[in-house]
Design a protein around this motif. Structure first.
Motif, PDB file in Angstrom:
ATOM      1  N   VAL A   1      13.636  59.273-102.131  1.00 31.33           N
ATOM      2  CA  VAL A   1      13.042  60.536-101.689  1.00 31.33           C
ATOM      3  C   VAL A   1      14.051  61.659-101.863  1.00 31.33           C
ATOM      4  O   VAL A   1      15.261  61.458-101.719  1.00 31.33           O
ATOM      5  CB  VAL A   1      12.606  60.446-100.203  1.00 31.33           C
ATOM      6  N   PRO A   2      13.571  62.856-102.191  1.00 30.28           N
ATOM      7  CA  PRO A   2      14.478  64.006-102.305  1.00 30.28           C
ATOM      8  C   PRO A   2      15.114  64.298-100.954  1.00 30.28           C
ATOM      9  O   PRO A   2      14.500  64.123 -99.901  1.00 30.28           O
ATOM     10  CB  PRO A   2      13.548  65.139-102.751  1.00 30.28           C
ATOM     11  N   TRP A   3      16.355  64.732-100.985  1.00 28.64           N
ATOM     12  CA  TRP A   3      17.098  65.060 -99.774  1.00 28.64           C
ATOM     13  C   TRP A   3      17.906  66.316-100.068  1.00 28.64           C
ATOM     14  O   TRP A   3      18.174  66.622-101.229  1.00 28.64           O
ATOM     15  CB  TRP A   3      18.010  63.900 -99.386  1.00 28.64           C
ATOM     16  N   LYS A   4      18.257  67.015 -99.024  1.00 31.96           N
ATOM     17  CA  LYS A   4      19.017  68.239 -99.243  1.00 31.96           C
ATOM     18  C   LYS A   4      20.300  67.926 -99.987  1.00 31.96           C
ATOM     19  O   LYS A   4      21.091  67.092 -99.561  1.00 31.96           O
ATOM     20  CB  LYS A   4      19.335  68.892 -97.893  1.00 31.96           C
ATOM     21  N   TYR A   5      20.494  68.581-101.132  1.00 27.20           N
ATOM     22  CA  TYR A   5      21.665  68.402-101.977  1.00 27.20           C
ATOM     23  C   TYR A   5      21.750  66.999-102.581  1.00 27.20           C
ATOM     24  O   TYR A   5      22.834  66.493-102.851  1.00 27.20           O
ATOM     25  CB  TYR A   5      22.968  68.700-101.218  1.00 27.20           C
ATOM     26  N   GLY A   6      20.622  66.331-102.794  1.00 24.79           N
ATOM     27  CA  GLY A   6      20.687  65.010-103.414  1.00 24.79           C
ATOM     28  C   GLY A   6      19.433  64.196-103.219  1.00 24.79           C
ATOM     29  O   GLY A   6      18.335  64.739-103.031  1.00 24.79           O
ATOM     30  N   SER A   7      19.585  62.876-103.274  1.00 23.85           N
ATOM     31  CA  SER A   7      18.477  61.942-103.111  1.00 23.85           C
ATOM     32  C   SER A   7      18.859  60.874-102.092  1.00 23.85           C
ATOM     33  O   SER A   7      20.036  60.538-101.944  1.00 23.85           O
ATOM     34  CB  SER A   7      18.126  61.267-104.446  1.00 23.85           C
ATOM     35  N   MET A   8      17.849  60.330-101.416  1.00 23.52           N
ATOM     36  CA  MET A   8      18.068  59.273-100.450  1.00 23.52           C
ATOM     37  C   MET A   8      17.348  58.013-100.944  1.00 23.52           C
ATOM     38  O   MET A   8      16.131  58.018-101.153  1.00 23.52           O
ATOM     39  CB  MET A   8      17.539  59.667 -99.071  1.00 23.52           C
TER      40      MET A   8
ATOM     41  N   PRO B   1      24.582  62.220-103.654  1.00 23.87           N
ATOM     42  CA  PRO B   1      24.684  63.681-103.755  1.00 23.87           C
ATOM     43  C   PRO B   1      24.269  64.181-105.122  1.00 23.87           C
ATOM     44  O   PRO B   1      24.485  63.519-106.141  1.00 23.87           O
ATOM     45  CB  PRO B   1      26.170  63.948-103.492  1.00 23.87           C
ATOM     46  N   GLY B   2      23.642  65.345-105.120  1.00 28.73           N
ATOM     47  CA  GLY B   2      23.256  65.979-106.373  1.00 28.73           C
ATOM     48  C   GLY B   2      24.125  67.186-106.643  1.00 28.73           C
ATOM     49  O   GLY B   2      25.237  67.310-106.115  1.00 28.73           O
ATOM     50  N   VAL B   3      23.624  68.108-107.441  1.00 32.01           N
ATOM     51  CA  VAL B   3      24.368  69.324-107.781  1.00 32.01           C
ATOM     52  C   VAL B   3      24.141  70.356-106.685  1.00 32.01           C
ATOM     53  O   VAL B   3      23.005  70.618-106.287  1.00 32.01           O
ATOM     54  CB  VAL B   3      23.907  69.881-109.143  1.00 32.01           C
ATOM     55  N   LEU B   4      25.221  70.933-106.161  1.00 37.43           N
ATOM     56  CA  LEU B   4      25.093  71.940-105.112  1.00 37.43           C
ATOM     57  C   LEU B   4      24.456  73.209-105.672  1.00 37.43           C
ATOM     58  O   LEU B   4      24.670  73.571-106.839  1.00 37.43           O
ATOM     59  CB  LEU B   4      26.470  72.275-104.534  1.00 37.43           C
ATOM     60  N   PRO B   5      23.652  73.869-104.871  1.00 36.04           N
ATOM     61  CA  PRO B   5      23.046  75.119-105.339  1.00 36.04           C
ATOM     62  C   PRO B   5      24.113  76.170-105.623  1.00 36.04           C
ATOM     63  O   PRO B   5      25.137  76.241-104.954  1.00 36.04           O
ATOM     64  CB  PRO B   5      22.157  75.534-104.157  1.00 36.04           C
TER      65      PRO B   5
END
Length: 273
Positions: free
Chosen positions: A78-85, A150-154
């Motif tokens: 699932v999408p999560w703030k600043y990444g995926s869970m 973690p994904g790419v920070l805004p």
């Protein structure tokens, strides 16, 4: 096995195959701590103002001495703030005793894609029936885990979290039978009794079941164990022993083989004790 990271995370593939993964639960407290530091830093809290060196010391003291692995299977991403869970549930594996080469190969196919493997066996009249693999849909283990990637920070984010505080990777994919033996069965191998090598002429026919026999049979030939060291590695080891079956190998070639064995021991974690 390979680390599963943000860069290698493939949601569609995980959702389709639902492979068996290995999770190092000993690292989860550290990951939670680092997530807290990152979240507080983004919010402009005190954690972001603390010097990196102090956080590194805290994390180093929290790092466990030994890994603790469990088998898990992904259930959702699932999408999560600043990444995926990644949501996973623990799986009680029952893979049998790995009696022969066919059983090992079947187990590894099942580990990569339980649903696909089960479907193939139902559709095949002559397919190998994998004995002992519990149906993960009926798995009684209710323990669940949530792993943050973690994904790419805004671009608008003004927070700056040092790269040194990145969370340690704790999830592994592409699991093989040697990985299961090493990390989930404490390295216990019925074929070599933990020696990581076998004498093909002294196994009373067991080596033949793994195609681990040599051209000529002679005692005292230490072939890499096909079970806890892996079938592929054993097949790579065989030519050396067949080439120097009667003659002493050159020192440089012997040293190279010894280095390969030791590297494999390290890769599988047999040197951790």
């Amino acid at each position: 096995m390979h680390l599963l990271t943000s860069a290698t995370l493939q949601p569609d593939l995980l959702a389709k195959k639902k492979p068996i993964l290995l999770l190092d639960t000993s690292l989860l407290p550290i990951r939670s701590l680092i997530r807290y530091v990152a979240a507080d830093a983004f919010a402009g809290g005190a954690a972001g103002k603390l010097p990196t060196e102090i956080w590194l010391n805290i994390i180093e003291h929290a790092r466990p001495e030994k890994p603790q692995h469990v088998a898990v299977q992904p259930t959702a991403i699932v999408p999560w703030k600043y990444g995926s869970m990644l949501h996973c549930r623990a799986v009680d594996l029952d893979l049998g005793t790995f009696d022969d080469k066919a059983h090992v190969e079947a187990a590894e196919r099942w580990l990569q894609s339980p649903h696909t493997y089960d479907q193939e066996q139902r559709e095949s009249e002559n397919g190998i029936i994998f004995r002992g693999a519990k149906d993960t849909k009926n798995n009684n283990n209710t323990t669940t885990y949530r792993i943050f990637f973690p994904g790419v920070l805004p671009a608008s984010s003004s927070a700056s979290v040092p790269a040194a505080l990145s969370a340690p990777d704790c999830l592994f994919t592409a699991i093989t039978v040697p990985d299961v033996i090493s990390w989930l069965q404490d390295g216990r191998c019925w074929l070599c009794q933990g020696k990581r090598g076998i004498c093909p002429g002294c196994t009373m026919g067991k080596a033949q079941k793994f195609d681990a026999h040599l051209v000529a049979l002679r005692c005292g030939v230490p072939l890499a164990c096909p079970l806890c060291m892996g079938l592929e590695f054993m097949f790579q080891d065989k030519p050396f022993l067949e080439k120097y079956f009667w003659d002493e190998p050159p020192p440089d070639e012997k040293a190279a083989r010894d280095a390969q064995l030791r590297a494999r021991w390290g890769e599988l974690g047999y040197l951790r004790d």
